[in-house]
Design a protein around this motif. Structure first.
Motif, PDB file in Angstrom:
ATOM      1  N   MET A 149     -38.753   1.602 -35.312  1.00 42.77           N
ATOM      2  CA  MET A 149     -37.908   2.790 -35.432  1.00 42.77           C
ATOM      3  C   MET A 149     -38.391   3.572 -36.647  1.00 42.77           C
ATOM      4  O   MET A 149     -39.284   3.128 -37.375  1.00 42.77           O
ATOM      5  N   THR A 150     -37.826   4.723 -36.869  1.00 49.69           N
ATOM      6  CA  THR A 150     -38.149   5.466 -38.075  1.00 49.69           C
ATOM      7  C   THR A 150     -37.523   4.764 -39.279  1.00 49.69           C
ATOM      8  O   THR A 150     -36.616   3.951 -39.140  1.00 49.69           O
ATOM      9  N   SER A 151     -38.008   5.073 -40.461  1.00 50.26           N
ATOM     10  CA  SER A 151     -37.506   4.454 -41.682  1.00 50.26           C
ATOM     11  C   SER A 151     -36.009   4.711 -41.834  1.00 50.26           C
ATOM     12  O   SER A 151     -35.564   5.861 -41.823  1.00 50.26           O
ATOM     13  N   PHE A 152     -35.225   3.615 -41.912  1.00 52.82           N
ATOM     14  CA  PHE A 152     -33.767   3.693 -42.024  1.00 52.82           C
ATOM     15  C   PHE A 152     -33.149   4.489 -40.871  1.00 52.82           C
ATOM     16  O   PHE A 152     -32.096   5.086 -41.017  1.00 52.82           O
ATOM     17  N   ALA A 153     -33.823   4.480 -39.713  1.00 53.95           N
ATOM     18  CA  ALA A 153     -33.333   5.182 -38.520  1.00 53.95           C
ATOM     19  C   ALA A 153     -33.108   6.664 -38.788  1.00 53.95           C
ATOM     20  O   ALA A 153     -32.149   7.275 -38.301  1.00 53.95           O
ATOM     21  N   SER A 154     -33.997   7.251 -39.566  1.00 48.89           N
ATOM     22  CA  SER A 154     -33.891   8.666 -39.917  1.00 48.89           C
ATOM     23  C   SER A 154     -34.595   9.524 -38.858  1.00 48.89           C
ATOM     24  O   SER A 154     -35.329   9.007 -38.013  1.00 48.89           O
ATOM     25  N   PRO A 155     -34.409  10.849 -38.899  1.00 49.43           N
ATOM     26  CA  PRO A 155     -35.045  11.714 -37.890  1.00 49.43           C
ATOM     27  C   PRO A 155     -36.475  12.103 -38.236  1.00 49.43           C
ATOM     28  O   PRO A 155     -36.819  13.290 -38.321  1.00 49.43           O
ATOM     29  N   GLU A 156     -37.339  11.121 -38.451  1.00 53.93           N
ATOM     30  CA  GLU A 156     -38.739  11.415 -38.782  1.00 53.93           C
ATOM     31  C   GLU A 156     -39.535  11.755 -37.522  1.00 53.93           C
ATOM     32  O   GLU A 156     -39.232  11.273 -36.438  1.00 53.93           O
ATOM     33  N   GLU A 157     -40.561  12.551 -37.694  1.00 54.25           N
ATOM     34  CA  GLU A 157     -41.456  12.902 -36.592  1.00 54.25           C
ATOM     35  C   GLU A 157     -42.858  12.382 -36.904  1.00 54.25           C
ATOM     36  O   GLU A 157     -43.245  12.267 -38.066  1.00 54.25           O
ATOM     37  N   PRO A 158     -43.628  12.051 -35.848  1.00 60.00           N
ATOM     38  CA  PRO A 158     -44.993  11.569 -36.098  1.00 60.00           C
ATOM     39  C   PRO A 158     -45.873  12.742 -36.511  1.00 60.00           C
ATOM     40  O   PRO A 158     -45.574  13.887 -36.198  1.00 60.00           O
ATOM     41  N   THR A 159     -46.976  12.437 -37.202  1.00 59.91           N
ATOM     42  CA  THR A 159     -47.255  11.107 -37.667  1.00 59.91           C
ATOM     43  C   THR A 159     -47.165  11.085 -39.181  1.00 59.91           C
ATOM     44  O   THR A 159     -47.082  10.040 -39.803  1.00 59.91           O
ATOM     45  N   ASP A 160     -47.123  12.293 -39.773  1.00 58.29           N
ATOM     46  CA  ASP A 160     -47.152  12.388 -41.237  1.00 58.29           C
ATOM     47  C   ASP A 160     -45.872  11.884 -41.889  1.00 58.29           C
ATOM     48  O   ASP A 160     -45.883  11.483 -43.054  1.00 58.29           O
ATOM     49  N   GLN A 161     -44.743  11.898 -41.153  1.00 59.30           N
ATOM     50  CA  GLN A 161     -43.488  11.467 -41.758  1.00 59.30           C
ATOM     51  C   GLN A 161     -43.283   9.957 -41.679  1.00 59.30           C
ATOM     52  O   GLN A 161     -42.355   9.429 -42.303  1.00 59.30           O
ATOM     53  N   TRP A 162     -44.093   9.272 -40.884  1.00 60.35           N
ATOM     54  CA  TRP A 162     -44.027   7.805 -40.822  1.00 60.35           C
ATOM     55  C   TRP A 162     -44.943   7.265 -41.917  1.00 60.35           C
ATOM     56  O   TRP A 162     -46.157   7.223 -41.767  1.00 60.35           O
ATOM     57  N   VAL A 163     -44.343   6.837 -43.026  1.00 63.15           N
ATOM     58  CA  VAL A 163     -45.137   6.482 -44.203  1.00 63.15           C
ATOM     59  C   VAL A 163     -45.435   4.988 -44.283  1.00 63.15           C
ATOM     60  O   VAL A 163     -46.588   4.576 -44.408  1.00 63.15           O
ATOM     61  N   ASP A 164     -44.409   4.143 -44.210  1.00 56.21           N
ATOM     62  CA  ASP A 164     -44.608   2.705 -44.415  1.00 56.21           C
ATOM     63  C   ASP A 164     -45.210   2.010 -43.194  1.00 56.21           C
ATOM     64  O   ASP A 164     -45.946   1.026 -43.334  1.00 56.21           O
ATOM     65  N   PHE A 165     -44.877   2.455 -42.016  1.00 59.06           N
ATOM     66  CA  PHE A 165     -45.412   1.892 -40.770  1.00 59.06           C
ATOM     67  C   PHE A 165     -45.769   3.047 -39.841  1.00 59.06           C
ATOM     68  O   PHE A 165     -45.204   4.126 -39.936  1.00 59.06           O
ATOM     69  N   HIS A 166     -46.703   2.787 -38.916  1.00 57.31           N
ATOM     70  CA  HIS A 166     -47.158   3.864 -38.048  1.00 57.31           C
ATOM     71  C   HIS A 166     -46.262   4.020 -36.837  1.00 57.31           C
ATOM     72  O   HIS A 166     -45.669   3.064 -36.342  1.00 57.31           O
ATOM     73  N   CYS A 167     -46.206   5.261 -36.355  1.00 60.91           N
ATOM     74  CA  CYS A 167     -45.379   5.598 -35.208  1.00 60.91           C
ATOM     75  C   CYS A 167     -45.949   5.031 -33.908  1.00 60.91           C
ATOM     76  O   CYS A 167     -47.169   5.017 -33.714  1.00 60.91           O
ATOM     77  N   PRO A 168     -45.098   4.539 -32.992  1.00 61.59           N
ATOM     78  CA  PRO A 168     -45.574   4.105 -31.676  1.00 61.59           C
ATOM     79  C   PRO A 168     -46.177   5.269 -30.890  1.00 61.59           C
ATOM     80  O   PRO A 168     -45.973   6.441 -31.219  1.00 61.59           O
ATOM     81  N   VAL A 169     -46.889   4.916 -29.840  1.00 53.29           N
ATOM     82  CA  VAL A 169     -47.585   5.902 -29.006  1.00 53.29           C
ATOM     83  C   VAL A 169     -46.764   6.200 -27.758  1.00 53.29           C
ATOM     84  O   VAL A 169     -46.318   5.279 -27.063  1.00 53.29           O
ATOM     85  N   ASN A 170     -46.575   7.483 -27.475  1.00 52.48           N
ATOM     86  CA  ASN A 170     -45.909   7.908 -26.249  1.00 52.48           C
ATOM     87  C   ASN A 170     -46.921   7.852 -25.109  1.00 52.48           C
ATOM     88  O   ASN A 170     -47.940   8.538 -25.128  1.00 52.48           O
TER      89      ASN A 170
END
Length: 352
Positions: free
Chosen positions: A147-168
């Motif tokens: 999920m996004t960090s702390f279930a926040s409304p982050e968007e890929p890919t620059d906002q996913w900092v600690d872990f990478h975003c899954p692929v659609n």
């Protein structure tokens, strides 16, 4: 099987059924073990896969430490469906599920998709109530979804900092999978060996990823399901949500796990309020669906809709503290501010 097994054993059909469930097994160290198949998480939808410490009586889980031969992808262990037989007591027997990383799962560490969080907290010693319910009904938990960090409304890919975003999986694989229950959506859309995804919704965390991955979803009513053991961001907003590939599947998982834990039901509504601020919708096709649904509801309840206006009712008797400000202006950011306040203060201890 030549060259891979030294022997193959079959049990006598008359052997007592209670001895072992049907299915494949292997012998190792003088013990009988169930067989799990390993799938590569090439969509990067899971933060980790899990396996029960006791497959016959799952309660505590361990993280699966296995990578693909290339070393690029985690592996997810999935047991044979032959081990499970659905029954009135076990309607979810054999149903494979991923759970969002806000659900506590005994023996595993909740990450909140935050590196500092993982440094401060230890593995959970008790599963969330809803997780326990799934397991008791026979569900097979295969891993924690990203999920996004702390279930926040982050968007890929620059906002996913600690872990990478899954692929659609859809389109060219570079479309946004949305947030925050991102991995729950991409996993179910991309892996036919997964049956359901369980997630949570505060302000769109289930409602946004589902359409991006071509899935059906339900966001149940507030306080309809126990949230104990689920790390919520917004106590007044949060609820469990379910993903499915079809309406039939969605009905199945919801009908067997839904609880109306705080609300009593004494009868059906006697009035259908039809607000002028919402309807008709600009999209004619969507409005046609609304009209069809309202018509069915009218027939079922035996009443006709009651058109009304929020703004007109407000103007008839406005609260004094509004100081003459119109309703839509006065309430423009009320949900937003309430959400932000709770979201911030839920993590006071973590920040300290």
């Amino acid at each position: 099987a030549s060259g891979r097994f030294t022997a193959v054993y079959r049990t006598d059909p008359n052997f007592p059924r209670r001895a072992l469930p049907p299915g494949p097994y292997f012998l190792s160290g003088g013990r009988i073990h169930q067989v799990f198949r390993l799938y590569e998480d090439e969509l990067d939808s899971f933060i980790f896969g899990v396996m029960p410490d006791d497959a016959l009586n799952p309660k505590r889980y361990s993280v699966l430490e296995s990578l693909s031969p290339s070393g690029l992808w985690k592996k997810i262990a999935v047991s044979s469906r032959l081990y499970a037989t659905q029954s009135p007591d076990k309607p979810l027997a054999g149903a494979r599920m991923g759970v969002k990383d806000i659900f506590r799962l005994e023996g595993t560490q909740m990450t909140m998709m935050s590196r500092p969080w993982t440094e401060l907290y230890v593995p959970d010693e008790e599963s969330a109530d809803y997780t326990k319910k799934l397991i008791e009904l026979g569900a097979v938990i295969v891993g924690k979804t990203k999920m996004t960090s702390f279930a926040s409304p982050e968007e890929p890919t620059d906002q996913w900092v600690d872990f990478h975003c899954p692929v659609n999986l859809r389109g060219d694989r570079y479309q946004s999978p949305s947030s925050s229950s991102t991995g729950a959506g991409t996993a179910l859309a991309g892996y036919d060996w997964l049956d359901f995804s369980i997630a949570g919704d505060s302000a769109g965390s289930v409602r946004a990823p589902a359409p991006c991955s071509g899935l059906f979803l339900l966001r149940p009513s507030f306080e309809s399901i126990s949230m104990k053991g689920i790390l919520v961001n917004l106590p007044k907003f949060d609820t469990v949500g379910q993903f499915a590939r079809s309406l039939a599947d969605l009905h199945y998982i919801v009908s067997h796990t839904f609880e109306n834990i705080h609300q009593s039901f004494s009868g059906f509504p006697s009035k259908i309020l039809y607000p002028a601020e919402v309807y008709p919708l600009a999209n004619e096709k969507q409005q046609a669906l609304i009209e069809e649904f309202v018509g069915i509801l009218e027939d079922f309840l035996g009443v006709k809709r009651t058109p009304f206006s929020f703004t007109e009712e407000w103007e008839k008797n406005p609260p004094k503290k509004a100081n003459g400000v119109p309703l839509l202006k006065y309430t423009e950011k009320s949900a937003f501010w309430a959400l932000c306040y709770d979201y911030y203060h839920m993590f006071n201890e973590f920040r300290d």
